[in-house]
Design a protein around this motif. Sequence first.
Motif, short mmCIF file in Angstrom:
data_model
loop_
_atom_site.label_atom_id
_atom_site.label_comp_id
_atom_site.label_asym_id
_atom_site.label_seq_id
_atom_site.Cartn_x
_atom_site.Cartn_y
_atom_site.Cartn_z
N GLY A 185 0.75 -1.28 0.14
CA GLY A 185 -0.05 -0.45 -0.33
C GLY A 185 0.60 1.40 0.28
O GLY A 185 1.92 1.39 0.98
N TYR A 186 0.46 2.61 -0.54
CA TYR A 186 1.39 3.32 -1.12
C TYR A 186 0.82 4.28 -0.86
O TYR A 186 -0.49 5.02 -0.57
N HIS A 187 1.59 5.10 0.41
CA HIS A 187 0.87 6.85 0.54
C HIS A 187 0.84 7.80 -0.02
O HIS A 187 0.02 8.56 -0.02
N ARG A 188 1.16 7.44 -1.85
CA ARG A 188 1.32 8.65 -2.65
C ARG A 188 -0.03 7.70 -3.64
O ARG A 188 -0.33 8.33 -4.64
N ASP A 189 -0.88 6.97 -3.05
CA ASP A 189 -1.84 6.26 -3.49
C ASP A 189 -2.90 7.64 -4.28
O ASP A 189 -3.62 7.48 -3.11
N PRO A 190 -3.64 7.34 -5.51
CA PRO A 190 -4.44 8.97 -5.07
C PRO A 190 -5.95 8.65 -4.62
O PRO A 190 -6.71 9.56 -4.46
N GLN A 191 -5.99 7.27 -4.56
CA GLN A 191 -7.65 7.11 -4.59
C GLN A 191 -7.70 6.70 -2.65
O GLN A 191 -8.57 7.13 -1.45
N PHE A 192 -7.08 5.84 -2.17
CA PHE A 192 -7.00 5.66 -1.22
C PHE A 192 -4.93 5.42 -0.35
O PHE A 192 -4.29 4.03 -0.40
N VAL A 194 -2.36 4.50 2.02
CA VAL A 194 -1.49 4.44 3.46
C VAL A 194 -0.10 4.90 3.27
O VAL A 194 0.12 4.94 2.62
N ASP A 195 0.24 4.45 4.75
CA ASP A 195 1.09 4.30 5.06
C ASP A 195 2.70 3.21 4.67
O ASP A 195 3.22 3.05 5.47
N ASP A 196 2.63 2.85 2.94
CA ASP A 196 3.66 2.69 2.56
C ASP A 196 3.66 0.85 3.66
O ASP A 196 4.58 0.60 3.91
N ILE A 197 2.53 0.03 3.93
CA ILE A 197 1.94 -1.11 4.51
C ILE A 197 2.65 -1.53 3.42
O ILE A 197 1.71 -1.91 2.77
N THR A 198 3.61 -2.98 3.87
CA THR A 198 3.28 -4.22 3.01
C THR A 198 2.85 -5.23 4.07
O THR A 198 3.33 -5.52 4.99
N TRP A 199 1.86 -5.85 2.75
CA TRP A 199 1.31 -7.36 3.64
C TRP A 199 1.68 -7.93 3.36
O TRP A 199 2.13 -8.57 1.98
N PHE A 200 1.46 -9.21 3.84
CA PHE A 200 1.54 -10.93 3.51
C PHE A 200 0.88 -11.28 3.95
O PHE A 200 0.38 -11.88 5.41
N LEU A 201 -0.32 -12.75 3.49
CA LEU A 201 -0.73 -13.82 4.13
C LEU A 201 -0.52 -14.70 4.08
O LEU A 201 -0.09 -15.43 2.84
N LEU A 202 -0.61 -14.98 5.55
CA LEU A 202 0.33 -16.58 5.70
C LEU A 202 -0.84 -17.57 5.54
O LEU A 202 -1.81 -17.31 6.51
N GLU A 203 -0.98 -18.87 5.47
CA GLU A 203 -1.88 -20.31 5.44
C GLU A 203 -0.87 -21.33 5.80
O GLU A 203 0.22 -21.81 5.91
N LYS A 204 -1.67 -22.07 7.37
CA LYS A 204 -1.65 -23.09 7.65
C LYS A 204 -1.45 -23.99 7.19
O LYS A 204 -2.88 -24.03 6.52
N ARG A 205 -0.96 -24.94 6.44
CA ARG A 205 -1.43 -26.04 5.64
C ARG A 205 -0.62 -26.85 6.33
O ARG A 205 0.27 -27.44 7.15
N PRO A 206 -1.36 -28.21 5.83
CA PRO A 206 -0.88 -29.90 6.68
C PRO A 206 0.07 -30.06 6.06
O PRO A 206 0.79 -29.91 5.21
#
Length: 206
Positions: A185-192, A194-206
């Motif tokens: 997420g970029y702080h210069r996004d013209p619409q939304f 955010v504070d230069d956040i990098t997100w990671f979605l992790l998943e538990k797998r068997p």
Amino acid sequence: MRDLSEQEQFWQGDFGDQYVERNQGHALVSANVALFAKALGRAHALKSVLELGTNTGNNLLALSQLLPTCEFNGVEINAKAHAQAQSLNIGDIWQGSLFDFPRERRYDLTLTKGVLIHLAPELLSKAYDQLYHLSSRYVLIAEYYNPAPVEVSYRGNSGKLFKRDFAGEMLDRFADLHLLDYGFGYHRDPQFPVDDITWFLLEKRP
């Protein structure tokens, strides 16, 4: 009862109160809605969410707009922030340190956003353990990323802001965690913006 660390006391006190005052407003919630819509696009059947470090509840408020039938829970150490989050009536907000939150059950998704960056490096392993053990399937980390650990001065304070590869450290720590998705997420996004956040979605797998 254990003694709180210096950092926990820092956020529990006046500086934490000041943080509450700075992080308010509808624009912040709207930007979070856009960020979470992307970050959770590959998550399925979320029925329960736990946020470690809820602050005033902006993140849970955004998530409640995306997941209106979901059960929301939060953990917040600062009394002022806790009171505001609880007043939203969107979930159960537990007051105290994220390190003390009991592992009595698991949640479909555990998450932090702008929380791990404020923890001293020696506390991170405990935070990772909480995120992992309290989750039944997904972990979402939205923080400042840097490939190598680095400390940054934070509003004139030292030892209060760190950037590193939090997600990579969790992947190395827990063998059944896998990277499902990631984005920025970029702080210069013209619409939304955010504070230069990098997100990671992790998943538990068997």
